[in-house]
Design a protein around this motif. Sequence first.
Motif, PDB file in Angstrom:
ATOM      1  N   ALA A   1       8.160 -29.896 -31.709  1.00  0.00           N
ATOM      2  CA  ALA A   1       7.868 -28.831 -32.673  1.00  0.00           C
ATOM      3  C   ALA A   1       6.588 -28.102 -32.303  1.00  0.00           C
ATOM      4  O   ALA A   1       5.600 -28.729 -31.897  1.00  0.00           O
ATOM      5  N   PRO A   2       6.570 -26.776 -32.419  1.00  0.00           N
ATOM      6  CA  PRO A   2       5.329 -26.022 -32.184  1.00  0.00           C
ATOM      7  C   PRO A   2       4.394 -26.155 -33.382  1.00  0.00           C
ATOM      8  O   PRO A   2       4.833 -26.257 -34.528  1.00  0.00           O
ATOM      9  N   THR A   3       3.106 -26.144 -33.109  1.00  0.00           N
ATOM     10  CA  THR A   3       2.126 -26.279 -34.179  1.00  0.00           C
ATOM     11  C   THR A   3       1.197 -25.078 -34.321  1.00  0.00           C
ATOM     12  O   THR A   3       0.677 -24.810 -35.394  1.00  0.00           O
ATOM     13  N   ARG A   4       1.000 -24.336 -33.226  1.00  0.00           N
ATOM     14  CA  ARG A   4       0.082 -23.201 -33.280  1.00  0.00           C
ATOM     15  C   ARG A   4       0.442 -22.201 -32.189  1.00  0.00           C
ATOM     16  O   ARG A   4       0.867 -22.582 -31.103  1.00  0.00           O
ATOM     17  N   ILE A   5       0.267 -20.910 -32.481  1.00  0.00           N
ATOM     18  CA  ILE A   5       0.493 -19.855 -31.498  1.00  0.00           C
ATOM     19  C   ILE A   5      -0.805 -19.096 -31.272  1.00  0.00           C
ATOM     20  O   ILE A   5      -1.540 -18.788 -32.223  1.00  0.00           O
ATOM     21  N   ASP A   6      -1.090 -18.820 -29.996  1.00  0.00           N
ATOM     22  CA  ASP A   6      -2.290 -18.079 -29.614  1.00  0.00           C
ATOM     23  C   ASP A   6      -1.884 -16.852 -28.809  1.00  0.00           C
ATOM     24  O   ASP A   6      -1.165 -16.973 -27.806  1.00  0.00           O
ATOM     25  N   ILE A   7      -2.350 -15.681 -29.233  1.00  0.00           N
ATOM     26  CA  ILE A   7      -2.081 -14.436 -28.507  1.00  0.00           C
ATOM     27  C   ILE A   7      -3.426 -13.740 -28.314  1.00  0.00           C
ATOM     28  O   ILE A   7      -3.876 -12.967 -29.170  1.00  0.00           O
TER      29      ILE A   7
ATOM     30  N   ARG B   1      -4.695 -11.197 -26.607  1.00  0.00           N
ATOM     31  CA  ARG B   1      -4.882  -9.740 -26.623  1.00  0.00           C
ATOM     32  C   ARG B   1      -5.052  -9.204 -28.035  1.00  0.00           C
ATOM     33  O   ARG B   1      -5.826  -8.251 -28.254  1.00  0.00           O
ATOM     34  N   ILE B   2      -4.343  -9.771 -29.000  1.00  0.00           N
ATOM     35  CA  ILE B   2      -4.396  -9.235 -30.363  1.00  0.00           C
ATOM     36  C   ILE B   2      -5.128 -10.162 -31.327  1.00  0.00           C
ATOM     37  O   ILE B   2      -5.073  -9.981 -32.537  1.00  0.00           O
ATOM     38  N   GLY B   3      -5.805 -11.160 -30.786  1.00  0.00           N
ATOM     39  CA  GLY B   3      -6.645 -12.020 -31.613  1.00  0.00           C
ATOM     40  C   GLY B   3      -5.908 -12.925 -32.571  1.00  0.00           C
ATOM     41  O   GLY B   3      -6.441 -13.278 -33.624  1.00  0.00           O
ATOM     42  N   VAL B   4      -4.700 -13.327 -32.211  1.00  0.00           N
ATOM     43  CA  VAL B   4      -3.923 -14.216 -33.083  1.00  0.00           C
ATOM     44  C   VAL B   4      -4.129 -15.664 -32.676  1.00  0.00           C
ATOM     45  O   VAL B   4      -4.003 -16.023 -31.504  1.00  0.00           O
ATOM     46  N   ARG B   5      -4.463 -16.486 -33.625  1.00  0.00           N
ATOM     47  CA  ARG B   5      -4.456 -17.939 -33.493  1.00  0.00           C
ATOM     48  C   ARG B   5      -3.994 -18.472 -34.834  1.00  0.00           C
ATOM     49  O   ARG B   5      -4.764 -18.542 -35.783  1.00  0.00           O
ATOM     50  N   ALA B   6      -2.724 -18.816 -34.918  1.00  0.00           N
ATOM     51  CA  ALA B   6      -2.120 -19.100 -36.211  1.00  0.00           C
ATOM     52  C   ALA B   6      -1.301 -20.381 -36.183  1.00  0.00           C
ATOM     53  O   ALA B   6      -0.692 -20.736 -35.169  1.00  0.00           O
ATOM     54  N   GLY B   7      -1.286 -21.057 -37.306  1.00  0.00           N
ATOM     55  CA  GLY B   7      -0.430 -22.215 -37.469  1.00  0.00           C
ATOM     56  C   GLY B   7       1.028 -21.793 -37.570  1.00  0.00           C
ATOM     57  O   GLY B   7       1.341 -20.633 -37.877  1.00  0.00           O
ATOM     58  N   ILE B   8       1.915 -22.737 -37.305  1.00  0.00           N
ATOM     59  CA  ILE B   8       3.354 -22.468 -37.328  1.00  0.00           C
ATOM     60  C   ILE B   8       4.051 -23.450 -38.248  1.00  0.00           C
ATOM     61  O   ILE B   8       3.830 -24.663 -38.154  1.00  0.00           O
ATOM     62  N   MET B   9       4.892 -22.929 -39.129  1.00  0.00           N
ATOM     63  CA  MET B   9       5.727 -23.780 -39.970  1.00  0.00           C
ATOM     64  C   MET B   9       7.165 -23.711 -39.472  1.00  0.00           C
ATOM     65  O   MET B   9       7.574 -22.738 -38.823  1.00  0.00           O
ATOM     66  N   ALA B  10       7.929 -24.763 -39.749  1.00  0.00           N
ATOM     67  CA  ALA B  10       9.333 -24.792 -39.350  1.00  0.00           C
ATOM     68  C   ALA B  10      10.175 -24.067 -40.392  1.00  0.00           C
ATOM     69  O   ALA B  10       9.965 -24.205 -41.595  1.00  0.00           O
ATOM     70  N   LEU B  11      11.140 -23.267 -39.923  1.00  0.00           N
ATOM     71  CA  LEU B  11      12.022 -22.507 -40.800  1.00  0.00           C
ATOM     72  C   LEU B  11      13.476 -22.816 -40.451  1.00  0.00           C
ATOM     73  O   LEU B  11      13.797 -23.127 -39.308  1.00  0.00           O
TER      74      LEU B  11
END
Length: 232
Positions: A85-91, A93-103
């Motif tokens: 399962a993924p837990t966090r996404i980092d992008i 260029r656009i300053g994203v560092r966000a947690g991930i929930m399962a859907l």
Amino acid sequence: MSSRPDATTRRAGGRHGRPWRAVGAAVVVLLAMMGSGLIGASLKTTDAARPPQPVAGTSDRSPHGPFAEADLDARRVPTGLPRAAPTRIDIPRIGVRAGIMALGTNPDGTVQVPPLDQALLAGWYEPGPSPGEPGNSVIVGHVDSAAIGPAVFFSLGALQPGDTLSVERADGRTATFRVDSVASYPKDAFPTEQVYGPSDRPGLRVITCGGQFDEATGDYPENVIVFASLIP
């Protein structure tokens, strides 16, 4: 916080209240034939800010892009990672560092989205591959919210081919992807097969709403989609 949204918040929020269309593996071909697409779940921001949109033609036709798969050098194609399962996404260029929930999907077949009160979180479509596994993993997120303004993927349309993004996984590994293309599609012409269709290569699709917000319908008319490939 649970990795799954509460049942009372599974429907798409916003003025329109429309859900995202069902896109499970079992119905991919049917939806492609019907021309169905993903219905966004975002709200207009309360200020004048507007999310950036992809530049026309922002696609990479190199051997790593989705447009030239037949030319891929098999020696450079990663075999993929085991499921986790993924837990966090980092992008970056656009300053994203966000947690991930399962859907998952709702009883009516629509795809769950993160609750609007958690619009700074992204959501992984759990019935599909996990990021890094062979196949197309799908991560979705809101573009904005009336309550907080810009949401997790507000600037997604600013990404360009060659940019990188990474996904941290529950097994301690990080899957890093290279952006192949960024495009905006009308919701009634959503590229279901390209997003959810089968693939023997590890890919990632990141999706949010796009286009000009329609005050009359309370909806965005398009979806911004980032197509990315796992870096060998």
